[in-house]
Design an enzyme around this catalytic site. Structure first.
Site, PDB file in Angstrom:
ATOM      1  N   GLU A  76      35.704  45.810  40.161  1.00  0.00           N
ATOM      2  CA  GLU A  76      35.488  45.076  38.916  1.00  0.00           C
ATOM      3  C   GLU A  76      36.196  43.719  38.952  1.00  0.00           C
ATOM      4  O   GLU A  76      35.702  42.742  38.381  1.00  0.00           O
ATOM      5  CB  GLU A  76      35.974  45.900  37.729  1.00  0.00           C
ATOM      6  CG  GLU A  76      35.128  47.127  37.436  1.00  0.00           C
ATOM      7  CD  GLU A  76      35.282  48.213  38.488  1.00  0.00           C
ATOM      8  OE1 GLU A  76      34.267  48.854  38.836  1.00  0.00           O
ATOM      9  OE2 GLU A  76      36.419  48.404  38.994  1.00  0.00           O
ATOM     10  N   TYR A  77      37.342  43.668  39.626  1.00  0.00           N
ATOM     11  CA  TYR A  77      38.033  42.383  39.788  1.00  0.00           C
ATOM     12  C   TYR A  77      37.155  41.403  40.558  1.00  0.00           C
ATOM     13  O   TYR A  77      36.988  40.245  40.158  1.00  0.00           O
ATOM     14  CB  TYR A  77      39.355  42.593  40.532  1.00  0.00           C
ATOM     15  CG  TYR A  77      40.007  41.314  41.005  1.00  0.00           C
ATOM     16  CD1 TYR A  77      40.807  40.570  40.150  1.00  0.00           C
ATOM     17  CD2 TYR A  77      39.812  40.849  42.308  1.00  0.00           C
ATOM     18  CE1 TYR A  77      41.401  39.384  40.578  1.00  0.00           C
ATOM     19  CE2 TYR A  77      40.399  39.671  42.736  1.00  0.00           C
ATOM     20  CZ  TYR A  77      41.192  38.940  41.876  1.00  0.00           C
ATOM     21  OH  TYR A  77      41.761  37.756  42.309  1.00  0.00           O
TER      22      TYR A  77
END
Length: 411
Positions: A60-61
């Site tokens: 997700e980063y």
């Protein structure tokens, strides 16, 4: 439902502490969350302006990074807090240049949410994809603090769309806007009367497209490749590595180089992989003492360089879809315009369906199919080139999510 959720969260907190001494990953999370408030209080003052980015983990980063970088550039006088729930995200990106402070997100209790937001008080909060914590989000809403969700994907069987999911449904309404990856997700939100939505697509396409603007040169990889056909196997697991080693061992006549970047780089697994190969093999960790151009296989026993290594690939294999570990990032090699081979367990990865349909990705279920597919791509250069072009075009056509998000934020 609120009462039951808060009881469940408190119970989870107790269980995690009890398990921590016996699980290294959970222990890192428990200790990291314990330190969060001390870290924040040391760095943030009452007069600081702040932004808050939250991600579940590393994937997700990477997905949110192009948005984070744009906001970092725009809000250069703000302190930026980046939080992770998972140790696999925090441990790898705890020194991320996109943030001033990187912390673990505390457990989602009302008390923690109030304390966290008392310290941080963000002008804008950006959540990525799906890590939605009701107490944090409802506290943001009560304080009228602006929050958005980007690259969101929803499915009708999720709790937000069930009669018993009221608390989670309410949490979605804390977001001033939700940017979804697809029309189906937008329709599901509309069905619960959430209308502040935009189908912007997946920011991962922008993330991988930015890779083409980077300096991807790795001189030692260039030396190893030595102008020959190169197959890069990224984020591999043992089940896929067995297919690879069998193919390599049984086709010594092919003038091909192989780069293998295992997902797990523990020493025992790396040595097992090396021992399974009946050819000259070099390790990244020993490259200074190796004659790389003479090696047939190069094992990458480090992290952080795979996205650059794909630049040297003619063909890619991406791990995770032969077993049940989950398909890894196929867009990273796709952006470089190369064909991709994966296992056949990819049902939760819409980009895989699209790449397969377009003719740039190929699935295999066993050694025979793996051998046949790889041999075809190696020996039919026109087929290989045309397949790869389709992948590059797919990434290009689906980029642009970041622009839509920034336009909404008036940046």
């Amino acid at each position: 439902m609120n009462f039951l959720y808060n009881i469940a969260i408190q119970l989870a907190k107790v269980i995690l502490k009890a398990i921590a001494p016996f699980n290294k990953k959970i222990k890192k999370g428990v200790l990291g969350r314990k330190a969060t408030f001390n870290i924040l209080e040391k760095v943030i003052t009452k007069t600081d302006k702040t932004l808050w980015f939250h991600c579940a983990s590393l994937g997700e980063y990477e997905q949110g990074l192009p948005v984070f970088e744009a906001l970092r550039s725009k809000y250069c006088n703000h302190k930026i807090i980046l939080s992770f729930f998972s140790p696999s995200g925090y441990e790898i990106r705890k020194n991320s240049p996109v943030a001033d402070i990187v912390v673990y997100l505390p457990i989602d209790t009302k008390k923690n949410a109030k304390k966290f937001l008392n310290i941080v008080n963000p002008e804008l909060s950006v959540f990525v994809k799906y890590d939605i914590w009701p107490n944090f989000l409802n506290t943001l809403k009560k304080r009228q603090l602006n929050a958005i969700l980007i690259s969101a994907v929803f499915r009708k069987n999720q709790i937000y769309f069930k009669f018993y999911g009221k608390k989670f449904k309410q949490a979605l309404f804390a977001f001033s806007h939700i940017f979804t990856q697809d029309e189906n997700s937008k329709n599901l939100l509309n069905n619960i009367d959430y209308i502040n939505t935009t189908v912007s697509g997946d920011t991962r396409f922008d993330r991988v497209s930015n890779q083409l603007k980077q300096n991807n040169a790795l001189p030692y990889i260039e030396t190893f490749k030595n102008n020959k056909i190169c197959i890069v196997a990224g984020s591999t697991w043992p089940e896929g590595e067995r297919f690879l080693s069998n193919f390599i061992n049984n086709n010594p006549e092919l003038d091909v180089k192989y780069i293998i970047a295992p997902h797990n780089i523990k020493k025992t697994q790396i040595l097992n992989l090396k021992d399974s190969l009946k050819c000259e093999t070099a390790l990244f960790s020993e490259k200074e003492n190796s004659i790389l151009k003479d090696a047939k296989v190069f094992i990458v026993d480090t992290i952080g360089i795979l996205s650059k290594i794909y630049n040297y690939a003619n063909i890619a294999y991406v791990g995770g879809a032969i077993g049940n570990t989950g398909l890894h990032n196929t867009l990273e090699p796709a952006v470089f315009g190369i064909p991709i081979v994966i296992g056949n367990n990819y049902k939760n990865f819409p980009e895989a369906f699209a790449l397969i349909k377009n003719g740039g990705m190929f699935t295999i279920a066993n050694q025979t199919e793996f051998n046949k597919t790889l041999f075809k791509l190696i020996t039919d250069k026109t087929f290989c080139f045309e397949s790869g072009k389709k992948n590059a075009l797919y990434v290009k056509e689906n980029s642009g999510a970041v622009i839509q998000i920034l336009n909404f934020l008036r940046i």
